[in-house]
Design an enzyme around this catalytic site. Structure first.
Site, PDB file in Angstrom:
ATOM      1  N   ARG A 248      76.858  42.920  45.654  1.00 62.90           N
ATOM      2  CA  ARG A 248      77.581  43.966  46.356  1.00 62.90           C
ATOM      3  C   ARG A 248      76.661  45.173  46.522  1.00 62.90           C
ATOM      4  NH1 ARG A 248      81.023  40.861  48.384  1.00 62.90           N
ATOM      5  NH2 ARG A 248      82.320  42.615  49.047  1.00 62.90           N
ATOM      6  N   GLU A 277      77.835  48.801  55.791  1.00 65.48           N
ATOM      7  CA  GLU A 277      77.484  47.671  56.640  1.00 65.48           C
ATOM      8  C   GLU A 277      78.244  47.762  57.963  1.00 65.48           C
ATOM      9  OE1 GLU A 277      78.062  44.044  54.459  1.00 65.48           O
ATOM     10  OE2 GLU A 277      76.669  44.630  52.872  1.00 65.48           O
ATOM     11  N   HIS A 296      73.830  40.393  54.936  1.00 62.81           N
ATOM     12  CA  HIS A 296      74.983  39.954  54.136  1.00 62.81           C
ATOM     13  C   HIS A 296      75.372  38.528  54.527  1.00 62.81           C
ATOM     14  CE1 HIS A 296      78.735  41.535  51.827  1.00 62.81           C
ATOM     15  NE2 HIS A 296      78.413  40.302  51.459  1.00 62.81           N
TER      16      HIS A 296
END
Length: 337
Positions: A248, A277, A296
Site C-alpha cells: 500500500r 494514484e 499498481h
C-alpha cells in the site's frame, strides 16, 4: 402484498424481481459468466465511477463489486437495498468499512488468490532495482552500450531481505527469495503462525532495518502502519540498500525515499503503489531513474485477474444466498454485533 426477505429476491405483485449487482469497473468475463448463469440476478458494469454516477446506479443495487475506485460514504448511504460490498482484491481502504459495519453490510475480499502474482511482481521489482534495469534499458534504446561501464548492478545472493509483514504474500515472497540464497528476516508483531518457512523473526523494526540489504513491505495500511518507513527508518538502513513496496502506498514516505535514493544512501527502490494514484507525471519519483515504477499492477496477471474476478462474484452470490464465507468478510464481527 409486497414481500421482502434479506436473502431472497423481492416479490412485487407476484412477479419476481432480479437482484441487481452493480459492477464498478470491469472484471473478467469468466466472473461475469457466474452472474449470467443466475436467473435471479441481473448486473450492470459501470466504467464512470464518479460519485454522482455511482449514486445514480446504486439505488436498487443489492451488491456492489469494486476494484480500486473510491466508494464514498454518500454512495453507500444511497444504496438502500445493499447487502454486500465485494472488493476485487485484498486491500479495502477505498471502502468506508466503518459505515458499512454501522449499516450491517459485510465487506468481502478475495483472500489469497492473487498472492503468487504479487509475490512474483515483488521479486521482479527487487531484481529491477538491484540490476538498475531502468537505466540500462534506457541506455540501450539510445544506442549507448557504454552504460554497462557506468551502471553497477548488485546481486541478491547472500543479501539480507527484511519482510515487513508476513501474511500470504510475504510468505510467497520468502519462498522465492530463498531460491536466490537470500537471508530472510521478518518483522510482523501480529504473526501467529511462524511455521513452514525458515526465516528469522526480529522483535523490532529498527533491529531488522539495521542490517537489511533489501526491505520489502507487505503490511496492511492503517493508523499503526502509515509511514512505517520514513526518513528515520531509511537512515537506519545500511548504505546501498534497496526498498520495495508492492503493498500500500501510504506505508512509505515518498519524499524521504526520493531524498535517500538521490543522495546515494540507497542503491535504488521499486514501487508499485503510491500515496496518490494515478501517480502524477510531475511526481519527484518519476525523475529519479534508480526508482523502478509500475502502475499498481502487481496483482494483475491474467491468472490472478480470473481468480480475483471469480472470487469477487462468488462472495456476492454467497451473501445473497445467505451462505457468506466468514473468512473473507473483513468486518464480520462488527456486522454481527
Amino acid at each position: 402484498m409486497d414481500l421482502k426477505c434479506r436473502n431472497s429476491p423481492v416479490l412485487v405483485c407476484g412477479c419476481e424481481m432480479k437482484r441487481k449487482v452493480l459492477v464498478v469497473q470491469p472484471i473478467h468475463e469468466r466472473a461475469l459468466d457466474l452472474l449470467r448463469d443466475r436467473d435471479d440476478v441481473s448486473f450492470k458494469v459501470v466504467t464512470d465511477f464518479s460519485e454522482e454516477n455511482l449514486i445514480k446506479h446504486v439505488v436498487d443495487a443489492e451488491a456492489i463489486t469494486v476494484r480500486d475506485a473510491p466508494l464514498g460514504r454518500r454512495v453507500i448511504k444511497a444504496a438502500k437495498r445493499l447487502k454486500v460490498v465485494s472488493r476485487h482484491g485484498v486491500g479495502y481502504d477505498n471502502i468506508p468499512v466503518n459505515l458499512c459495519s454501522e449499516l450491517g453490510i459485510p465487506v468481502t475480499i478475495v483472500g489469497p488468490v492473487n498472492a503468487v502474482s504479487v509475490a512474483e511482481h515483488t521479486i521482479y521489482l527487487m531484481l529491477a532495482a538491484a540490476r538498475q534495469g531502468m537505466l540500462l534499458d534506457a541506455a540501450v534504446r539510445k544506442g549507448d552500450f557504454s552504460a554497462r561501464d557506468r551502471v553497477t548492478a548488485v546481486e541478491l545472493r547472500g543479501k539480507t531481505l527484511l519482510l515487513v509483514g508476513f501474511g500470504r504474500i510475504g510468505r510467497e515472497v520468502a519462498k522465492r527469495a530463498a531460491t536466490f540464497d537470500m537471508n530472510i528476516k521478518v518483522f510482523d508483531p501480529f504473526c501467529g503462525d511462524r511455521s513452514g518457512i525458515e526465516v528469522d523473526f526480529v522483535d523490532t523494526l529498527e533491529t531488522g532495518l539495521s542490517d537489511a540489504d533489501v526491505v520489502s513491505l507487505h503490511a496492511p495500511l492503517n493508523d499503526g502502519t502509515r509511514r512505517i518507513i520514513g526518513a528515520r527508518e531509511l537512515a537506519i538502513l545500511p548504505r546501498r540498500s534497496i526498498v520495495v513496496n508492492a503493498s500500500r502506498g501510504g506505508l512509505l514516505d515518498e519524499a524521504a525515499l526520493v531524498a535517500a535514493v538521490a543522495s546515494g544512501k540507497l542503491h535504488g527502490a521499486a514501487l508499485d503503489t503510491f500515496d496518490r494514484e494515478p501517480l502524477s507525471e510531475n511526481s519527484p519519483l518519476t525523475r529519479e531513474p534508480r526508482i523502478v515504477l509500475s502502475p499498481h499492477c502487481a496483482a494483475l496477471s491474467e491468472e490472478a485477474l480470473i481468480s480475483m474476478g471469480v472470487k469477487t462474484v462468488e462472495n456476492v452470490l454467497a451473501v445473497l444466498d445467505g451462505e457468506p464465507i466468514a473468512d473473507l468478510i473483513v468486518n464480520g464481527e462488527r456486522v454481527e454485533a
